[in-house]
Design an enzyme around this catalytic site. Structure first.
Site, PDB file in Angstrom:
ATOM      1  CG  ASP A 181      -2.068   1.061   1.058  1.00 57.75           C
ATOM      2  OD1 ASP A 181      -2.901   1.186   1.973  1.00 57.75           O
ATOM      3  OD2 ASP A 181      -2.059   1.792   0.035  1.00 57.75           O
ATOM      4  NE  ARG A 199      -3.649   5.582   1.151  1.00 53.73           N
ATOM      5  CZ  ARG A 199      -3.590   5.416  -0.172  1.00 53.73           C
ATOM      6  NH1 ARG A 199      -3.491   6.481  -0.968  1.00 53.73           N
ATOM      7  NH2 ARG A 199      -3.636   4.221  -0.719  1.00 53.73           N
ATOM      8  CG  ASN A 200      -0.031   4.322   3.506  1.00 51.61           C
ATOM      9  OD1 ASN A 200      -0.688   4.825   4.420  1.00 51.61           O
ATOM     10  ND2 ASN A 200      -0.559   3.503   2.627  1.00 51.61           N
ATOM     11  CG  ASP A 257       1.835   2.509   8.702  1.00 53.80           C
ATOM     12  OD1 ASP A 257       1.894   3.746   8.582  1.00 53.80           O
ATOM     13  OD2 ASP A 257       1.666   1.929   9.794  1.00 53.80           O
TER      14      ASP A 257
END
Ligand SMILES: CN(C)c1ccc2c(c1)CCN(c1cccc(-c3cc(Nc4ccc(C(=O)N5CCOCC5)cn4)c(=O)n(C)c3)c1CO)C2=O
Length: 282
Positions: free
Chosen positions: A145, A149-150, A163
């Site tokens: 992912d 945003r990560n 993450d």
């Protein structure tokens, strides 16, 4: 697992002695935000070291599977990865303790600084992420992912990948199902949105979209399109447009990440060389 129920990692870079995580040594300071698993706090360990503490809501994570993997994840250590320091299973909720990144997530960082970041800075951010991802690729570890945003930004404005691998432990059909509202279709390669076939080459596709996010200073990819429209567009061979701030050589790099076939895409090892050459050029 230690007597206090915590698995404690060797913090190779922080200190040379073992870094034992005892919940009583953790101090909660303030809420940083909410993620897929629950609230994340800024905390202090032994009153000195700033850390981020992820509290894991009951039923949000496959905890046993994660605990198994956490041992391996703690061994992953790289300057461009957000370091996992330890996990406290002593009580509920579970705590996942990581390195603290003062400037928060890359997506908000880009949006807050729109118009103020030079192209050289934007390119350096992509290099930071690429270096972290090259390390994961070298260790056959798939993110699943990767997106702005990560990724997180520290006080020195260094960008780190966060993450990684955590998507495997999410319990939420909206996130897991490729037709779910939270499934990252706009960052997914064809083999992922059709067959969930994850690989470092599908991470490469996501990295290309992350480069687009960086050079548009935080725009939403395919802004006017729904997830199912994007699946159709990509299957027709359509791709994201060249961001105004992206030179043609930079656009060529992100575009190469979107080859329909995984084997047609570069590796992160190749991309780090290409991006470094671009820096020397511009
Ligand atoms: C399954 N996948 C992909 C997941 C699972 C959980 C999460 C994520 C993805 C990503 C989002 N997320 C999450 C949620 C909440 C916090 C963190 C999060 C936020 C941090 N740092 C900061 C720092 C400052 C600020 C802040 O308030 N500002 C405003 C003023 O200008 C500066 C920035 C916010 N966060 C941080 O260091 N870590 C390690 C995690 C994180 C990152 O961890 C998760 O918890």
């Amino acid at each position: 697992v230690g007597s206090d129920g915590c698995i404690s990692p060797e913090i190779a870079r922080l200190s040379y002695e073992e870094w034992r995580l005892n919940p009583s040594e953790l101090l909660f300071l303030k809420e940083l935000g909410r993620g897929q698993f629950g609230v994340v706090y800024l905390g202090k360990w032994k009153e000195t070291i700033k850390v981020a503490i992820k509290t894991i809501n009951e039923g949000a994570m496959s905890e046993d599977d994660f605990m198994e993997e956490a041992k391996l994840m703690m061994k992953l250590s790289h300057p461009k990865l957000v370091q996992l320091y330890g996990v406290c299973t002593h009580h509920k909720p579970l705590y996942v303790v990581t390195e603290f990144m003062e400037n928060g997530c890359l997506l908000n960082y880009l949006r807050q600084r729109r118009g103020k970041l030079g192209r050289d800075v934007l390119l350096r951010m992509c290099q930071d992420v690429c270096e972290g991802m090259e390390y994961l690729e070298r260790n056959s570890f798939i993110h699943r992912d990767l997106a702005a945003r990560n990724c997180l930004v520290n006080a020195e404005h260094i960008v780190k990948v966060s993450d990684f691998g955590m998507a495997r432990y999410v319990i939420d059909d909206e996130y897991i199902s490729s037709s779910g509202a939270k499934f990252p279709v706009k960052w997914s390669s064809p083999e992922v949105f059709h067959f969930k076939k994850y690989s470092s080459k599908s991470d490469i596709w996501s990295f290309g979209v992350l480069m687009w996010e960086v050079f548009t200073e935080g725009k939403m990819p395919f802004e006017t399109k729904s997830n199912s429209e994007v699946v159709h567009e990509i299957s027709q061979g359509n791709r994201l447009y060249r961001p105004h701030l992206a030179s043609h050589p930079v656009y060529k790099v992100m575009y190469s990440c979107w080859h329909e076939k995984p084997e047609g895409r570069p590796t992160f090892a190749e991309l780090t060389v290409t991006l470094t050459d671009l820096t020397e050029m511009t």
